[in-house]
Design a protein around this motif. Structure first.
Motif, mmCIF file in Angstrom:
data_model
loop_
_atom_site.group_PDB
_atom_site.id
_atom_site.type_symbol
_atom_site.label_atom_id
_atom_site.label_comp_id
_atom_site.label_asym_id
_atom_site.label_seq_id
_atom_site.Cartn_x
_atom_site.Cartn_y
_atom_site.Cartn_z
ATOM 1 N N THR A 79 0.673 -1.061 0.112
ATOM 2 C CA THR A 79 -0.162 0.132 0.079
ATOM 3 C C THR A 79 0.782 1.225 -0.150
ATOM 4 N N THR A 81 2.366 2.641 2.527
ATOM 5 C CA THR A 81 2.518 3.048 3.645
ATOM 6 C C THR A 81 4.034 3.008 4.364
ATOM 7 N N GLU A 83 6.466 3.838 3.041
ATOM 8 C CA GLU A 83 6.960 5.200 2.809
ATOM 9 C C GLU A 83 6.825 6.102 3.599
ATOM 10 N N THR A 87 9.710 8.019 6.727
ATOM 11 C CA THR A 87 9.868 8.976 6.681
ATOM 12 C C THR A 87 9.306 10.099 8.070
ATOM 13 N N PRO A 89 9.890 10.345 12.122
ATOM 14 C CA PRO A 89 11.271 10.244 12.832
ATOM 15 C C PRO A 89 11.313 9.098 13.625
ATOM 16 N N LYS B 45 12.890 11.270 -2.546
ATOM 17 C CA LYS B 45 12.753 9.943 -1.393
ATOM 18 C C LYS B 45 14.362 10.032 -0.856
ATOM 19 N N THR B 48 14.144 12.846 1.814
ATOM 20 C CA THR B 48 13.656 12.506 2.838
ATOM 21 C C THR B 48 14.179 11.413 3.879
ATOM 22 N N PHE B 50 14.257 8.316 3.020
ATOM 23 C CA PHE B 50 13.354 7.020 2.703
ATOM 24 C C PHE B 50 14.457 6.023 1.836
ATOM 25 N N ARG B 52 18.439 5.426 0.532
ATOM 26 C CA ARG B 52 19.685 5.618 0.837
ATOM 27 C C ARG B 52 20.544 5.904 -0.426
ATOM 28 N N VAL B 70 17.116 10.526 11.482
ATOM 29 C CA VAL B 70 15.788 10.885 12.158
ATOM 30 C C VAL B 70 15.927 12.518 12.502
ATOM 31 N N LYS B 73 14.460 14.026 9.333
ATOM 32 C CA LYS B 73 12.987 13.574 9.232
ATOM 33 C C LYS B 73 11.833 14.562 10.358
ATOM 34 N N LYS B 74 12.793 14.864 11.357
ATOM 35 C CA LYS B 74 11.891 15.795 12.299
ATOM 36 C C LYS B 74 11.675 17.077 11.663
ATOM 37 N N TYR B 78 6.441 15.281 4.611
ATOM 38 C CA TYR B 78 6.566 14.721 3.265
ATOM 39 C C TYR B 78 5.395 14.260 2.794
ATOM 40 N N PRO B 80 4.271 11.588 0.141
ATOM 41 C CA PRO B 80 4.645 10.621 -0.898
ATOM 42 C C PRO B 80 3.491 10.671 -1.925
ATOM 43 N N GLU B 81 3.976 10.013 -3.160
ATOM 44 C CA GLU B 81 3.270 9.983 -4.448
ATOM 45 C C GLU B 81 2.051 9.231 -4.045
ATOM 46 N N PRO B 84 -0.197 7.630 0.424
ATOM 47 C CA PRO B 84 -0.474 6.475 1.255
ATOM 48 C C PRO B 84 -0.750 6.888 2.823
ATOM 49 N N ALA B 85 -1.849 5.982 3.103
ATOM 50 C CA ALA B 85 -2.363 6.097 4.401
ATOM 51 C C ALA B 85 -2.750 5.001 5.288
#
Lengths: 240, 240
Positions: A79, A81, A83, A87, A89, B45, B48, B50, B52, B70, B73-74, B78, B80-81, B84-85
């Protein structure tokens, strides 16, 4: 490590936000109790003991824990997620531990929901409570090891079917190594010390002691270190 | 605020991103353009944390993403395309989870952040719906709300207006513009008019390399009177 809490909470409650949890709990309880009644002869043995209930756990876990664990990472990958998660922390180790502990807590709930069996033997007879307690402990520890394996295989693929099949295969090997039928086959080919060594890597070998009421540190260490090792590989697989 | 230094990413033998460098300052809205597969998403990516990078790095507010992901990321929000959730959660639950991972642990602080994000993205009418039941436009806004929740100094948005209807596109653009004064924003898009409407700088990336880095006015001045997509085409197909 403080980031474990929110992810753990989300994951654990996540089981109950979908029908997965309820289906799993019902199937797990019906199967585990059904096996004890119809195959294990729970009443026929005429003993106030849960041995006929716990003896099937290694076999039951072989299918049910991959079913619970297959989605751990493959679902996140499918899905997208994953990603989102990575991302935020949070480190990979924190995410792996949080998801593992959430799934383990869920499995623990499933195992402990068999408590009416305990009430039954307590009502009908005078069981050895120590044996019952150690059996539950062993079952929960063993579930953790199965789950570690499943979490690892789930991190290797975005396909849940592949994840399930790989998990069952890996667990099957770990289970068979200690199964007496399989061991006698091995005995005809390999020397005894080698078969015994292999059997030491089996879930069944280490679980049996718990069902007899023996909590041997060796067995506890086996389950915990197998779990730890698979989770370490899990982190490596995700960071690759 | 964002300093990208020579980012390189290989996929097998293919160089998806090949030495991309640029900087983004506070108040900038950087439009990241390029044909599909040019390396836009991959670059984002890597910024962010995600993915390397194989070489190079990105600094966000002075934090190096390869050394301290980390911390980076704080600082980041972001999107993402395709946003996603976790579909089984309600909008409120999901944003609450994001708030907790963003260190708003106390109930009041968490709810305040969630309310703020819901307000900014006008999600209040669907706050108690599960995300999987939402329309594409609302899902995109949930992704937006999630990125804005902790009021980050840097926003990375991968196709924020993709799949939205014209009215929603306008709303999102207005929102980005309002937020941008305090922040550094990077957004990728296919829509050239969008760049003209809101961006203060344009970067065009083609085959993993930066081919244009200038203001929208300079970009238009390359071929006065020509349509933007004609200029885009001549820049991104010449080396194909």
């Amino acid at each position: 490590m403080s980031q474990i809490t929110p992810v753990f909470k989300r994951e654990f409650l996540g089981y109950f936000r979908s029908p997965v949890a309820y289906v799993f709990l019902v199937v797990f309880l019906m199967a585990s109790v059904g096996l004890a009644f119809f195959i294990g002869g729970f009443f026929r043995t005429n003993l106030a003991s849960l041995e006929s209930f716990f003896v099937f756990h290694p076999w039951l876990f072989l299918f049910l824990i991959p079913a619970a664990g297959m989605r751990l990472w493959s679902e996140e990958k499918r899905t997208g997620t994953v990603e989102l998660l990575f991302t935020l922390p949070i480190t990979t180790l924190e995410a792996v531990l949080a998801k593992f502990f959430a799934a383990w807590a869920f499995l623990t709930v499933a195992i402990l929901l068999s408590f009416p069996m305990v009430i039954t033997v307590g009502y009908l007879g005078d069981p050895d409570w120590g044996v019952i307690a150690s059996s539950y402990l062993g079952s929960i520890l063993m579930a953790g090891s199965y789950l570690g394996v499943c979490s690892l295989t789930s991190a290797l693929t975005r396909n849940q079917v592949i994840s399930f099949v790989l998990s069952v295969l890996a667990c099957l090997v770990l289970l068979f190594l200690g199964w007496s039928v399989f061991n006698s086959v091995l005995h005809s080919v390999f020397p005894v010390w080698l078969v015994d060594l292999l059997a030491n890597f089996s879930f069944a070998t280490h679980f049996n002691a718990f069902t007899k009421g023996i909590i041997d540190p060796k067995d506890v260490v086996f389950f915990l270190s197998l779990t730890g090792f698979t989770l370490f590989l899990n982190v490596v697989a995700l960071e690759r | 605020m964002i300093e990208v230094k020579g980012l390189v990413k290989h996929y097998g033998s293919k160089r998806a991103v090949d030495g991309v460098s640029f900087t983004v300052n506070r108040g900038d809205i950087l439009g990241f353009l390029g044909p599909n597969g040019a390396g836009k998403s991959t670059t984002m990516k890597m910024i962010t944390g995600f993915l390397r990078p194989n070489a190079g790095t990105a600094l966000v507010n002075g934090h190096d993403v390869t050394r301290d992901p980390v911390a980076v990321k704080k600082q980041l929000g972001y999107l993402p395309e395709s946003a996603p959730a976790y579909g089984e959660m309600t909008v409120e639950e999901f944003l609450g989870f994001i708030a907790e991972t963003r260190d708003f642990r106390a109930r009041d602080a968490r709810d305040a952040q969630v309310e703020r994000a819901l307000g900014l993205t006008q999600l209040a009418p669907v706050r108690r719906q599960t995300i999987e039941t939402l329309s594409k436009g609302y899902k995109q806004r949930v992704g937006f709300a999630q990125a804005l929740l902790h009021n980050p100094p840097v926003l990375i948005l991968d196709e924020p207006t993709d799949g939205l209807d014209p009215n929603q596109k306008n709303e999102v653009r207005a929102l980005i513009k309002n937020l941008a004064a305090e922040k550094a924003v990077v957004l990728s898009t296919h829509i050239l008019e969008e760049v003209e409407a809101i961006c203060t700088r344009v970067i065009i990336i083609s085959q993993g390399k930066v081919v244009v880095d200038e203001t929208p006015a300079q970009f238009r001045a390359r071929q006065p009177g020509a349509r933007l997509d004609a200029i885009f085409r001549s820049l991104t197909t010449s080396d194909a």
